[in-house]
Scaffold this active site. Sequence first.
Site, short mmCIF file in Angstrom:
data_model
loop_
_atom_site.label_atom_id
_atom_site.label_comp_id
_atom_site.label_asym_id
_atom_site.label_seq_id
_atom_site.Cartn_x
_atom_site.Cartn_y
_atom_site.Cartn_z
N HIS A 214 -29.04 114.90 -40.75
CA HIS A 214 -28.70 114.26 -39.03
C HIS A 214 -29.68 113.23 -38.61
CE1 HIS A 214 -31.38 116.58 -36.60
NE2 HIS A 214 -30.98 117.60 -37.17
N GLU B 92 -28.29 124.71 -38.69
CA GLU B 92 -29.55 124.75 -38.86
C GLU B 92 -29.94 126.37 -38.75
OE1 GLU B 92 -32.40 124.23 -40.03
OE2 GLU B 92 -33.24 122.68 -38.94
#
Length: 199
Positions: free
Chosen positions: A9, A82
């Site tokens: 990202h 994550e």
Amino acid sequence: MTRLILWRHGQTAWNAGGRVQGQIDTPLSETGLAQAAAAAPRLAALEPAVLVSSDLRRASATMAALAALVDVPVTYDPRLRERSFGEWEGLTHAEIGGTWPEAFERWRRGEPVDDADVEDIDALSKRMTDALHEIVSAAPRGATVVVATHGAAARHATAALLGWPHALASTLGALLNCHSTDLRHDETRGWQLAGHNLP
């Protein structure tokens, strides 16, 4: 070969401030939005057939920049989140090192961390590879698949797919914001690393 692009990202304010995000749902900063917009045309040129994103906002907003350029729907998978950093989430490296000095040094060396409810590397690798194997298996043969995910998740997934021991994951350079890892899957030879930290 099927091509798998693991795309980290764009930048968040916490990235810029050196705070550990983990699974806290932070948004992209203006810089991160600009990074995603700049990177998206390069990935669109690969003519992806499948787009899958972590459900956290920083990944889904990054993927939205690519989805705007190609006629491919985005699906979301929480297994692509994550690594959970437990009690470390929201803290700076200095704050973590001050409270958990030994665990922090182990983490910096790429070693297992058993403190502060940090997610085990085996668990992270398994949930990521389970998701990626399912995504690639469902994709058309020879397709390009783009997955929007996160730095530690992508690093450990790459090592696991390649069959590397955990200790070798830290030899991969940190995946920069909006950079990607390019993996290819051959039905005979398995997974191969074609590129890492590609802008």
